[in-house]
Write a protein that holds these residues in place. Structure first.
Motif, PDB file in Angstrom:
ATOM      1  N   SER A  87       1.286  -1.473   0.161  1.00  0.00           N
ATOM      2  CA  SER A  87      -0.573   0.027  -0.306  1.00  0.00           C
ATOM      3  C   SER A  87       0.691   1.315   0.364  1.00  0.00           C
ATOM      4  O   SER A  87       0.519   2.297  -0.301  1.00  0.00           O
ATOM      5  CB  SER A  87      -1.055   0.134   1.110  1.00  0.00           C
ATOM      6  OG  SER A  87      -0.295  -0.367   1.969  1.00  0.00           O
ATOM      7  N   ASP A  88       2.442   1.026   0.603  1.00  0.00           N
ATOM      8  CA  ASP A  88       2.799   2.094  -0.168  1.00  0.00           C
ATOM      9  C   ASP A  88       3.718   2.727  -0.573  1.00  0.00           C
ATOM     10  O   ASP A  88       4.219   3.519  -1.386  1.00  0.00           O
ATOM     11  CB  ASP A  88       4.501   1.878   1.609  1.00  0.00           C
ATOM     12  CG  ASP A  88       3.678   2.116   2.783  1.00  0.00           C
ATOM     13  OD1 ASP A  88       1.850   2.780   2.814  1.00  0.00           O
ATOM     14  OD2 ASP A  88       4.093   1.511   3.770  1.00  0.00           O
ATOM     15  N   LEU A  89       3.554   1.703  -1.857  1.00  0.00           N
ATOM     16  CA  LEU A  89       4.089   1.488  -3.226  1.00  0.00           C
ATOM     17  C   LEU A  89       3.605   2.682  -3.946  1.00  0.00           C
ATOM     18  O   LEU A  89       2.112   2.658  -4.553  1.00  0.00           O
ATOM     19  CB  LEU A  89       4.396   0.160  -4.109  1.00  0.00           C
ATOM     20  CG  LEU A  89       5.262  -0.599  -2.695  1.00  0.00           C
ATOM     21  CD1 LEU A  89       5.267  -2.288  -3.234  1.00  0.00           C
ATOM     22  CD2 LEU A  89       6.745  -0.148  -2.310  1.00  0.00           C
ATOM     23  N   GLU A  90       4.364   2.892  -5.455  1.00  0.00           N
ATOM     24  CA  GLU A  90       3.945   3.826  -6.214  1.00  0.00           C
ATOM     25  C   GLU A  90       3.302   2.970  -7.258  1.00  0.00           C
ATOM     26  O   GLU A  90       3.675   1.865  -7.454  1.00  0.00           O
ATOM     27  CB  GLU A  90       4.692   4.977  -6.943  1.00  0.00           C
ATOM     28  CG  GLU A  90       4.900   6.502  -5.942  1.00  0.00           C
ATOM     29  CD  GLU A  90       5.866   7.200  -6.354  1.00  0.00           C
ATOM     30  OE1 GLU A  90       5.840   6.594  -7.705  1.00  0.00           O
ATOM     31  OE2 GLU A  90       5.882   7.789  -5.879  1.00  0.00           O
ATOM     32  N   SER A  91       2.756   3.206  -8.369  1.00  0.00           N
ATOM     33  CA  SER A  91       1.743   1.952  -8.802  1.00  0.00           C
ATOM     34  C   SER A  91       2.731   2.239 -10.034  1.00  0.00           C
ATOM     35  O   SER A  91       3.403   2.844 -10.213  1.00  0.00           O
ATOM     36  CB  SER A  91       0.923   2.463  -9.598  1.00  0.00           C
ATOM     37  OG  SER A  91      -0.059   1.841 -10.645  1.00  0.00           O
ATOM     38  N   THR A  92       3.101   1.128 -10.888  1.00  0.00           N
ATOM     39  CA  THR A  92       3.821   1.330 -11.995  1.00  0.00           C
ATOM     40  C   THR A  92       3.396   0.211 -13.518  1.00  0.00           C
ATOM     41  O   THR A  92       4.069   0.686 -14.434  1.00  0.00           O
ATOM     42  CB  THR A  92       4.835  -0.286 -12.071  1.00  0.00           C
ATOM     43  OG1 THR A  92       4.065  -1.226 -12.089  1.00  0.00           O
ATOM     44  CG2 THR A  92       5.691  -0.109 -10.224  1.00  0.00           C
ATOM     45  N   ILE A  93       2.094   1.652 -13.407  1.00  0.00           N
ATOM     46  CA  ILE A  93       1.201   1.101 -14.776  1.00  0.00           C
ATOM     47  C   ILE A  93       0.306   2.715 -14.877  1.00  0.00           C
ATOM     48  O   ILE A  93       0.233   3.281 -13.352  1.00  0.00           O
ATOM     49  CB  ILE A  93       0.059  -0.711 -14.685  1.00  0.00           C
ATOM     50  CG1 ILE A  93      -0.557   0.138 -13.842  1.00  0.00           C
ATOM     51  CG2 ILE A  93       1.239  -1.643 -14.685  1.00  0.00           C
ATOM     52  CD1 ILE A  93      -1.742  -1.650 -13.451  1.00  0.00           C
ATOM     53  N   SER A  94       0.225   2.495 -15.486  1.00  0.00           N
ATOM     54  CA  SER A  94      -0.724   3.377 -15.962  1.00  0.00           C
ATOM     55  C   SER A  94      -2.164   3.335 -16.931  1.00  0.00           C
ATOM     56  O   SER A  94      -1.977   2.577 -17.920  1.00  0.00           O
ATOM     57  CB  SER A  94      -0.437   4.851 -16.421  1.00  0.00           C
ATOM     58  OG  SER A  94       0.890   5.171 -15.215  1.00  0.00           O
ATOM     59  N   ALA A  95      -3.347   4.288 -16.956  1.00  0.00           N
ATOM     60  CA  ALA A  95      -3.791   4.185 -17.698  1.00  0.00           C
ATOM     61  C   ALA A  95      -3.523   5.495 -18.587  1.00  0.00           C
ATOM     62  O   ALA A  95      -3.863   6.393 -18.376  1.00  0.00           O
ATOM     63  CB  ALA A  95      -5.430   3.713 -17.309  1.00  0.00           C
ATOM     64  N   ILE A  96      -4.516   5.006 -20.011  1.00  0.00           N
ATOM     65  CA  ILE A  96      -4.663   5.722 -20.984  1.00  0.00           C
ATOM     66  C   ILE A  96      -5.968   5.883 -21.663  1.00  0.00           C
ATOM     67  O   ILE A  96      -6.282   4.373 -22.280  1.00  0.00           O
ATOM     68  CB  ILE A  96      -3.985   5.875 -21.951  1.00  0.00           C
ATOM     69  CG1 ILE A  96      -2.096   6.663 -21.581  1.00  0.00           C
ATOM     70  CG2 ILE A  96      -4.238   6.805 -23.639  1.00  0.00           C
ATOM     71  CD1 ILE A  96      -1.122   6.233 -22.735  1.00  0.00           C
ATOM     72  N   GLU A  97      -6.763   7.024 -22.091  1.00  0.00           N
ATOM     73  CA  GLU A  97      -7.842   7.032 -22.559  1.00  0.00           C
ATOM     74  C   GLU A  97      -8.052   7.099 -23.896  1.00  0.00           C
ATOM     75  O   GLU A  97      -7.089   8.355 -24.361  1.00  0.00           O
ATOM     76  CB  GLU A  97      -9.021   8.021 -21.898  1.00  0.00           C
ATOM     77  CG  GLU A  97     -10.275   7.299 -22.320  1.00  0.00           C
ATOM     78  CD  GLU A  97     -11.288   8.106 -21.100  1.00  0.00           C
ATOM     79  OE1 GLU A  97     -12.373   7.866 -20.820  1.00  0.00           O
ATOM     80  OE2 GLU A  97     -11.353   9.813 -21.103  1.00  0.00           O
TER      81      GLU A  97
END
Length: 263
Positions: A87-97
């Motif tokens: 829960s303390d880690l930054e996400s390594t994925i992103s979303a593009i619309e």
């Protein structure tokens, strides 16, 4: 250091997955050596299952799946030292619309995947691509999001606009399907494929023997392989089906089944 990496791969019978699993071992080594947080490429459920058979042998490594939404098919595995909290880690994925400028553009999954790969983006850096009438949501490795937003201006022959959205705005989509209720003599893979795609048993057997069939993303070349309720079957160039329910026996002793055939 891990030492002899070959011993961690001895149980892997699918040679096509060795390179993927070597990368997992390299990632594990980075976590142990550098106390770092490392993310895998996007993996299908079968590849993740094989990866866990290796990850579970390291007690000082924690890991977590991340695909952007609950029903995501393709996910990365985030690996990190066991003293950290996910829960303390930054996400390594992103979303593009992505939205087509022409509202009635007829664009499909293959169009978007082809456009991304045309920009030089490797398949393993791309997660799920959810196409709808309004817009398309693409899950991508975070380091590539800006590059895609600035360069993805055409999909197929259509002009598009792209923007990043938060992972919380991803639609938890379900694939559309047609329901098929039929009877079969057994739950053998060749029988199920024959019934699902309305082809002969001979043709379905040839498909399996030609390495064109997978069950739950695992390649299967045995025509007698028994399919279980809930299994996902994919056939190259024909599509995917799920054996949703086994409904019982008909009066003639055949098995009544319900199949979901994905559109």
């Amino acid at each position: 250091m891990i030492g002899d990496k070959k011993k961690y791969l001895e149980h892997i019978q699918d040679e096509d997955q060795i390179i993927t699993l070597r990368k997992i071992l390299d990632n594990i080594e980075k976590v142990i050596r550098n106390h770092s947080i490392v993310s895998s490429d996007f993996l299908d459920p079968y590849q993740r299952e094989l990866s866990y058979s290796i990850l579970n042998r390291f007690n000082d490594i924690s890991y977590h799946e991340e695909g952007g939404y609950d029903n995501a098919e393709r996910k990365v595995i985030v690996m990190y030292p066991d003293y950290l909290k996910y829960s303390d880690l930054e996400s390594t994925i992103s979303a593009i619309e992505v939205q087509a400028k022409y509202k009635h553009a007829n664009l499909g999954h293959k169009d978007f995947l082809g456009a991304l790969m045309g920009l030089g983006v490797k398949r393993e850096k791309i997660g799920d691509i959810n196409v709808s009438d309004e817009s398309t949501q693409i899950i991508i490795s975070s380091e590539l999001s800006d590059y895609i937003i600035f360069n993805l201006d055409t999909v197929g022959k259509e002009s598009v606009d792209s923007k990043e959205i938060s992972l919380q705005k991803i639609d938890n989509v379900e694939e559309e399907y047609n329901k098929i209720i039929t009877t079969v003599s057994s739950l053998r893979l060749d029988t199920i494929i024959s019934a699902a795609f309305n082809i002969s048993r001979s043709d379905s057997s040839n498909i399996i023997k030609s390495d064109k069939a997978k069950v739950n993303f695992k390649p299967i070349d045995n025509i007698s392989y028994l399919v279980n309720e809930g299994d996902l079957i994919s056939v190259r160039k024909k599509g995917r089906v799920k054996l949703k329910d086994i409904l019982g026996e008909s009066k003639k002793g055949r098995l009544r089944i319900q199949i979901y055939k994905y559109i």
